[in-house]
Structure formats: C-alpha cells, structure tokens
Design an enzyme around this catalytic site. Sequence first.
Site, PDB file in Angstrom:
ATOM      1  N   TRP A  34      37.765  30.894  30.735  1.00 17.01           N
ATOM      2  CA  TRP A  34      38.535  31.905  30.000  1.00 17.01           C
ATOM      3  C   TRP A  34      39.902  32.024  30.667  1.00 17.01           C
ATOM      4  CZ3 TRP A  34      41.027  36.328  31.492  1.00 17.01           C
ATOM      5  CH2 TRP A  34      41.330  37.272  30.501  1.00 17.01           C
ATOM      6  N   SER A 100      33.804  28.546  35.492  1.00 20.69           N
ATOM      7  CA  SER A 100      33.993  29.986  35.361  1.00 20.69           C
ATOM      8  C   SER A 100      33.115  30.554  34.245  1.00 20.69           C
ATOM      9  CB  SER A 100      35.471  30.300  35.139  1.00 20.69           C
ATOM     10  OG  SER A 100      35.741  31.664  35.302  1.00 20.69           O
ATOM     11  N   MET A 101      33.709  31.063  33.172  1.00 21.57           N
ATOM     12  CA  MET A 101      32.922  31.560  32.048  1.00 21.57           C
ATOM     13  C   MET A 101      31.989  30.490  31.504  1.00 21.57           C
ATOM     14  SD  MET A 101      34.179  33.163  28.414  1.00 21.57           S
ATOM     15  CE  MET A 101      32.903  33.660  27.231  1.00 21.57           C
ATOM     16  N   ASP A 230      38.881  32.189  46.146  1.00 21.70           N
ATOM     17  CA  ASP A 230      38.823  32.569  44.737  1.00 21.70           C
ATOM     18  C   ASP A 230      38.922  34.092  44.619  1.00 21.70           C
ATOM     19  OD1 ASP A 230      38.115  33.068  42.051  1.00 21.70           O
ATOM     20  OD2 ASP A 230      36.756  31.350  42.001  1.00 21.70           O
ATOM     21  N   HIS A 259      40.707  30.064  42.316  1.00 18.45           N
ATOM     22  CA  HIS A 259      39.849  29.905  41.142  1.00 18.45           C
ATOM     23  C   HIS A 259      40.178  28.618  40.392  1.00 18.45           C
ATOM     24  CE1 HIS A 259      36.954  31.424  38.304  1.00 18.45           C
ATOM     25  NE2 HIS A 259      37.814  31.358  37.305  1.00 18.45           N
TER      26      HIS A 259
END
Length: 302
Positions: A34, A100-101, A230, A259
């Site tokens: 995202w 991530s997402m 991160d 990240h």
Amino acid sequence: MNYITSKNTTHGKDVKLYYQDIGDGQPVVFIHGWPMSYEMWEYQQYELALAGLRCVAYDRRGFGKSSKQLGGYDYDTLADDLASVIDALNLENVVLVGFSMGGGEVARYLSKYGSAKIAKAVLIASVTPYMLKTEDNPEGGVSIEDLAGMIEGVQNDRIGFLSEFGKHFFGINVISHPVSTPLLEYYRMLGSFASPLATVDCIKAFGQTDFRKDMAAFTVPTLIIHGDSDKIVPVEISGARAHQMIADSKYIEYSGAPHGLFYTHRQQLNRDLYNFINNLPLDSELPPPVSVILPSNQPLIV
C-alpha cells in the site's frame, strides 16, 4: 492490455485486475504494498525473469490499472482476487511474494485456499501477524488513533499525505537520502493512481486485520525478510513474530533497511529471493543476467 476478471465481484460489476507476466520457469507471484501498484516490483521482476523465473505481478483492486470498486477491500475478498490470478493463468508450484500489505494476502490466501498450488512463500516487511495494539495483542505497534490519523491525512490531502509518507517509507532524513527526488516523486505518483476509497479502506484492512490464526496455514517453506530500521511496520511487531509462528521459516533481518527495502536493498533482496526459490544457500551470488551481444559490425540503432 492484460486483465483477469476476479471471481469475487462487488456491487454486481466485474472486477478487472491488471497484471504483468514476464519470463519462463517456476512462477513467482508478486503482491504489492500500500498504496502502490505492480510497478514497484520492476527491480525484482526483470532481474529474476532474466535469471530464469516466470514473474507475475498484478494491481490490487482499487490500485494502479485495476478496477476502482466501491467496496471489497477486506482481506477475504483480496485473497479471492489472488486466487483468480493464480487460476486464470493456470499457475502451479507457485512462490507467493507479499510485501507489506501484500503479506496479508499471502496469509489469507493460504488460510482460505490452502497450499495445493503453492510451493513457497515470502513475506517482505509484512503486516503479519497483527498490527493493531489491543488488550489481547499488546505487542501490536499501531493504535486506533494512529490509523485514524492516517485516514484523516488521506482524506484531507491525499497527495500531500503520500508525499510525507514516502519519506518515512524509504527512511529519508537529514542524514540519509537513499532514493533520488525524482524516484521518490515517481513512487508518490504510483500511489496517487489508487482510488481515494481504496486508499482509506485498505488502511483499515491492513491495520485492523488479525492474521494470527492464518499463520498456521503456512505449511510451505517460508522466507521472512524485514529491515531493522522499518518505521512503517516495525520489525519487532511483525517479521520477528511471524518467524516464531511459522515453523518452516527462515528469517533475514536487513541491517539499516527501511520499509521500502525492495529498492534500497534491491541487490540483496533479489539474491535472497533467487537463492530461496532455487534451494541455494542464501549467501550464494545471483547468476549474471542474460544479455544480447550484438556483432561488432551491427549498428546498435537501426
């Protein structure tokens, strides 16, 4: 253009998922983070395709070139979309790579559909197992107030929010600037193509979805990669915990990585992905990319 129709429609309309499919060999399906789109994987897709893998990446519904629906941004529906990509392309022996997402989609897909078509899984800076801090999840690192602040920022000035978010995403500060300004603006642009509704609803999804029960569905070899710097998904609440919950998992923590390590640590990431997929020692070097050598008497531009 390459589109797949999801098996899960919303509001009676077909959901078209845009995808890119390059290379031959074992299929690797990349699931973006995202608020970006499949283009975030360019440094992985082409290098790994040249190294002999079939690399498939697609835009999540509501993002990039995929359908911008008025709903369906929960993880059950998103897992259905992933299943639609795998089924439509007749993929077998798949390596799922979620960033991530996207790590949540890997977890929910395995929980809902099983691993019959899946050979391995990779979680990169993933939101699994559970981001939200609650009474029964004190290890969580995100509060309801944090999520509400993100949503307010998006609703008030989405592009301005994305601009500031990108700096944290890539670990930009006074001392460190690991990405160029034009590249940072490019990634902001990718995020701007998402629908405003999808941008907000996915904050709710990745921030509040509990994947702790889904973690038992990781019955295939799994690689977990996370950066120790991160600031978006802190390693101690995600990567380290996921490793403890997945029995057949390998865990690599990238020193100094933010990240957005898919760009800042792309050489290291590509090497680790290639070696894990090919059952090689993780410290092995990536093979040199395939190149086309032109005869000396042939002009480069014709």
